[in-house]
Design an enzyme around this catalytic site. Structure first.
Site, PDB file in Angstrom:
ATOM      1  N   SER A   1     -12.956  -1.735  22.497  1.00  0.00           N
ATOM      2  CA  SER A   1     -12.205  -0.688  21.794  1.00  0.00           C
ATOM      3  C   SER A   1     -11.534  -1.299  20.581  1.00  0.00           C
ATOM      4  O   SER A   1     -10.802  -2.287  20.709  1.00  0.00           O
ATOM      5  CB  SER A   1     -11.140  -0.078  22.725  1.00  0.00           C
ATOM      6  OG  SER A   1     -10.233   0.712  21.986  1.00  0.00           O
TER       7      SER A   1
ATOM      8  N   ASP B   1      -9.166  -0.069  18.966  1.00  0.00           N
ATOM      9  CA  ASP B   1      -7.750   0.307  18.930  1.00  0.00           C
ATOM     10  C   ASP B   1      -6.847  -0.676  19.668  1.00  0.00           C
ATOM     11  O   ASP B   1      -5.634  -0.640  19.501  1.00  0.00           O
ATOM     12  CB  ASP B   1      -7.551   1.703  19.542  1.00  0.00           C
ATOM     13  CG  ASP B   1      -8.176   2.798  18.705  1.00  0.00           C
ATOM     14  OD1 ASP B   1      -8.334   2.593  17.490  1.00  0.00           O
ATOM     15  OD2 ASP B   1      -8.524   3.853  19.274  1.00  0.00           O
TER      16      ASP B   1
ATOM     17  N   ARG C   1       1.068   1.277  -8.579  1.00  0.00           N
ATOM     18  CA  ARG C   1       0.848   2.429  -7.706  1.00  0.00           C
ATOM     19  C   ARG C   1       1.377   2.181  -6.294  1.00  0.00           C
ATOM     20  O   ARG C   1       1.591   1.062  -5.869  1.00  0.00           O
ATOM     21  CB  ARG C   1      -0.651   2.737  -7.607  1.00  0.00           C
ATOM     22  CG  ARG C   1      -1.192   3.462  -8.837  1.00  0.00           C
ATOM     23  CD  ARG C   1      -2.669   3.728  -8.711  1.00  0.00           C
ATOM     24  NE  ARG C   1      -3.144   4.501  -9.851  1.00  0.00           N
ATOM     25  CZ  ARG C   1      -4.367   4.443 -10.350  1.00  0.00           C
ATOM     26  NH1 ARG C   1      -5.246   3.615  -9.819  1.00  0.00           N
ATOM     27  NH2 ARG C   1      -4.719   5.188 -11.366  1.00  0.00           N
TER      28      ARG C   1
ATOM     29  N   ARG D   1     -15.079   0.702  12.257  1.00  0.00           N
ATOM     30  CA  ARG D   1     -15.965   0.401  13.382  1.00  0.00           C
ATOM     31  C   ARG D   1     -17.203  -0.377  12.941  1.00  0.00           C
ATOM     32  O   ARG D   1     -17.914  -0.930  13.761  1.00  0.00           O
ATOM     33  CB  ARG D   1     -16.442   1.697  14.052  1.00  0.00           C
ATOM     34  CG  ARG D   1     -15.371   2.446  14.802  1.00  0.00           C
ATOM     35  CD  ARG D   1     -16.009   3.520  15.678  1.00  0.00           C
ATOM     36  NE  ARG D   1     -15.010   4.338  16.331  1.00  0.00           N
ATOM     37  CZ  ARG D   1     -14.368   4.009  17.442  1.00  0.00           C
ATOM     38  NH1 ARG D   1     -14.633   2.851  18.012  1.00  0.00           N
ATOM     39  NH2 ARG D   1     -13.479   4.804  17.964  1.00  0.00           N
TER      40      ARG D   1
END
EC number: 2.7.1.11
Length: 851
Positions: free
Chosen positions: A235, A237, A272, A372
């Site tokens: 994963s 995450d 920016r 990914r």
């Protein structure tokens, strides 16, 4: 036979047998570390048969013990090669794809075959398990070749509604039983692993139903009476509790940081503000580590929403950054970011706020699925490979009473944890966030996550005091060769020191600069933007302090230096030892100091990892990928690559594991001409298969005589008519480049921890109006040892050091070398005596890990 002669001969037999089994250089079933050709140890020697002829009780008892030990040693090491005989393993990837999954699949297949097991691919995840047929195919050694450098998952992944229903699981069980598969390795997230545990718990009932329906026989049901499940967490995450890093997370961070670095240049050109949205619907790990790695002005994560008046704080923070001279602002947002009331905070909301209140030119970048994609990092390849090996061992050692487990990473160690304990804690995090118990959610994420959050808050949200009442004066310097991440460590050290109210000095050109007085005071802006810069902004030299003690002592007094943070390699460590010795002559040297290991060689005693080694490893890995790819259109070619590292073989070994090398020659693992011959024969055999490429790594100082040119010439001569050889010396490109996310994060937290220790140690050493530190623990190396960051006195590390070769006497990564050889298809024995044991997540989470 006299008993003394018997003792000697039997002992020599033991030693020879021990070498034959244990030597990590035993390749192709022939080579040993001795100068004699290796032969397989006999199951029972003639000497053992003579036991019955001995009549001395003491001798008989002693020899019996030795005999049992000999038998146990051989059984232990040969067991791994026969552990899987008669068994079958299936491996599948499920849920979202993650870089590094292919490395795990490759390891499961090759180590499974190595143990004698049959290994099957399950294509398209659980859907393939349900559909059966060609979706479940037996894997071969060659079928996983050239998978390491590929992103995603080669065997496919798919969401499967069918498996959520009992009827689907019944079909899946039927497909497994018919193929004799009773071991399942699932690579995926918490949903995929929960499904696997459900499947396992229903297994007996599913077999009973299949037998009643006449789809399987009583004999088939008996042979498949129980199902072993082992999970690997894939994963990006990093949202699975119980492991420091999940497969794919490091690679996703690489993609993010590449984009952040690119955006930084355009943002500075136009002054920016950029708002970057990264993945993480329920977990803010990617956003948090990205913020640490790029020095972001603000981060929004779901586990710790901002205070109710966050808009005011954010605008003030951005204004202060611009006022200090910065030409850009970076704000990182996790896609699942929320406020204290659970309302989503989107990247567009933040942009509109900044434009409306501050009028800054603000742009939004949503990274999406680019995170990914791409090639897996060296870390993920090694992680996937190590976890795959451990998964096979866990499956084949499993019993009906063994709970389904997940193989996790804790520090640099593999551990096994009960799968459902980890799943439950992961669900508890989501529940705590739903109930707005954010402090609890943060704690449930584990110590590593909390460490990241605490360091980020210090560096980004706490402003340095404006008061002129300073506490202490601390100097920071770089020593040795440059390493990516040094600048991040300096930045963290300087800013944490300023936050504590200290006066922080920077020393240019190491100890030489300290002797010459090349010292200046640093403020907050001085180190702005340093996190992502490679090399050493302060300048670094290998000069040691001993010859300049008088000048150094004078400058310590002149600049009132009360503590010293030394960031560098082996010279930093030996320089620290010289400072300790110099205290006997110069009281000015009696100040606390701490060494932060930073060197591509990873050879500093007292630490498993050094800042900069990960960046160098990725450079080598990327280069090897390109070199191997260049041979795709040229059949039968072998590449010999020389890596840096001095006498330390860390880079060669780990790069070999990450790049799929056929051999890695290092100083710590002596080799002979017979080893070289065995490696050539191995490659000759390999060229007869469908895999017609070879990769050999050589550490620069592995052997004085077997040089890169010698090995190249040997391979060229022996490979004539079979394969061509090419050589490449990577050189100083390994020391350059922008630091990887790992090195930035690691360096940042090492700097913060070092400065916190320094402030406490200076206070502890304050006597009679001055600093006087002369205890061993006032001069330390800060290093990662297994699962924790620890401070170790440099004097205590002397016994652990090989000063002649500038390496630690014991190095943890040497235990990974057999894995490299097994994955390259050498006939050696895998030492399973130190495999991971089942732990519990509550015990595991009590550790203090840095990543």
């Amino acid at each position: 036979m006299h008993k003394e002669e018997f003792h000697l001969k039997f002992f020599m037999c033991m030693i020879q047998s021990h070498r034959l089994v244990r030597t990590p250089q035993s390749t192709a079933g022939e080579v040993s570390t001795s100068s004699m050709p290796m032969q397989k140890p006999p199951p029972e020697t003639d000497i053992l048969k003579n036991l019955d002829t001995l009549d001395d009780p003491d001798t008989v008892e002693g020899i019996s013990i030795l005999k049992n030990l000999w038998i146990m040693t051989n059984e232990e090491h040969h067991a791994a090669k026969t552990l899987g005989i008669g068994k079958a393993i299936a491996v599948l990837t499920s849920g979202g794809d993650a870089q590094g999954m292919n490395a795990a699949v490759r390891a499961v297949v090759r180590v499974g075959i190595f143990t004698g097991a049959r290994v099957f691919f399950v294509h398209e995840g659980y859907q393939g398990l349900v559909d059966g047929g060609d979706h479940i195919r037996e894997a071969s050694w060659e079928s996983v070749s050239m998978m390491l450098q590929l992103g995603g998952t080669v065997i496919g992944s798919a969401r499967c509604k069918d498996f959520r229903q009992r009827e689907g699981r019944l079909r899946a069980a039927h497909n497994l039983v018919k193929r004799g598969i009773t071991n399942l390795c699932v690579i995926g997230g918490d949903g995929s692993l929960t499904g696997a545990d459900t499947f396992r718990s229903e297994w007996s009932d599913l077999l009973s139903d299949l037998q009643k329906a006449g789809k399987i026989t009583e004999e088939e049901a008996k042979k498949s009476s129980y199902l072993n499940i082992v999970g690997l967490v894939g994963s990006i995450d990093n949202d699975f509790c119980g492991t420091d890093m999940t497969i794919g997370t490091d690679s996703a961070l690489h993609r993010i940081i590449e984009i952040v670095d690119a955006i930084t240049t355009t943002a500075q050109s136009h002054q920016r503000t950029f708002v970057l949205e990264v993945m993480g619907r329920h977990c803010g790990y990617l956003a948090l580590v990205t913020s640490l790695s790029c020095g972001a002005d603000w981060v929004f994560i779901p586990e710790c929403p901002p205070d109710d008046d966050w808009e005011e704080h954010l605008c003030r923070r951005l204004t202060e950054t611009r006022t200090r001279g910065s030409r850009l602002n970076i704000i990182i947002v996790a896609e699942g970011a929320i406020d204290r009331n659970g309302k989503p905070i989107t990247s567009e909301d933040i942009k509109n706020l900044v434009v409306k209140r501050l009028g800054y030119d603000t742009r939004v970048t949503v990274l999406g699925h680019v995170q990914r994609g791409g090639t897996p990092s060296a870390f993920d390849r090694i992680l996937g490979s190590r976890m795959g090996v451990e998964a096979v061992m866990a499956l084949l050692e499993g019993t009906p009473d063994t709970p389904a487990c997940v193989v996790s990473l804790s520090g640099n160690q593999a551990v096994r944890l009960p799968l459902m304990e980890c799943v439950q804690v992961t669900k508890d995090v989501t529940k705590a966030m739903d109930e707005k118990k954010f402090d609890e959610a943060l704690k449930l994420r584990g110590r590593s996550f909390m460490n990241n959050w605490e360091v980020y808050k210090l560096l980004a949200h706490i402003r340095p005091p404006v008061s002129k009442s300073l506490s202490y004066t601390v100097a920071v310097m770089n020593v040795g060769a440059p390493a990516a991440g040094m600048n991040a460590a300096v930045r963290s050290t300087v800013r944490i020191g300023l936050i504590q109210g200290n006066r922080v000095l920077v020393v240019h050109d190491g100890f030489e600069g300290l002797a010459k007085g090349q010292i200046e005071e640093a403020n907050w802006s001085y180190v702005g933007g340093w996190t992502g810069q490679g090399g050493s902004r302060l300048g670094t030299k290998r000069t040691l302090p001993k010859k300049s003690f008088e000048q150094i002592s004078a400058n310590i007094t002149k600049f009132n230096i009360q503590g010293l943070v030394i960031i560098g390699g082996f010279e930093a460590y030996t320089g620290g030892l010289e400072l300790m010795e110099g205290r006997k002559q110069f009281d000015e040297l009696c100040i606390p100091f701490v060494v932060i290991p930073a060197t591509v060689s990873n050879n500093v005693p007292g630490s498993d990892f050094s800042v900069g080694a990960d960046t160098a490893l990725n450079t080598i890995c990327t280069t090897c990928d390109r070199i191997k790819q260049s041979a795709a259109g040229t059949k039968r070619r072998v590449f010999i690559i020389e890596t840096m590292g001095g006498y330390c073989g860390y880079l060669a070994t780990m790069a070999g594991l990450a790049a799929g090398a056929d051999a890695a020659y290092i100083f710590e693992d002596p080799f002979t001409i017979r080893d070289l011959q065995a490696n050539v024969e191995h490659l000759v055999h390999k060229m007869k298969t469908t895999v017609k490429r070879g990769l050999v790594l050589r550490n620069e100082k592995c052997n004085d005589n077997y040089t890169t040119d010698f090995i190249f010439n040997l391979y060229s001569e022996e490979g004539k008519g079979i394969f061509d050889s090419r050589k490449n010396v990577l050189g100083h490109m390994q020391q350059g480049g922008s630091p990887t996310p790992f090195d930035r994060n690691f360096a940042t937290k090492m700097g913060a921890k070092a400065m916190n220790w320094m402030s406490g140690k200076i206070k502890e050493s304050y006597r009679n109006g001055r600093i006087f530190a002369n205890t061993p623990d006032s001069g330390c190396v800060l290093g990662m040892r297994k699962r924790a960051l620890v401070f170790q006195p440099v004097t205590e590390l002397k016994e652990q050091t090989d000063f002649e070769h500038r390496i630690p006497k014991e190095q943890w990564w040497l235990k990974l070398r057999p894995i490299l050889k097994i994955l390259a298809k050498y006939e050696i024995d895998l030492d399973t005596s130190e495999h991971a044991h089942l732990e519990h997540i509550t015990r595991k989470r009590s550790g203090d890990t840095p990543i």
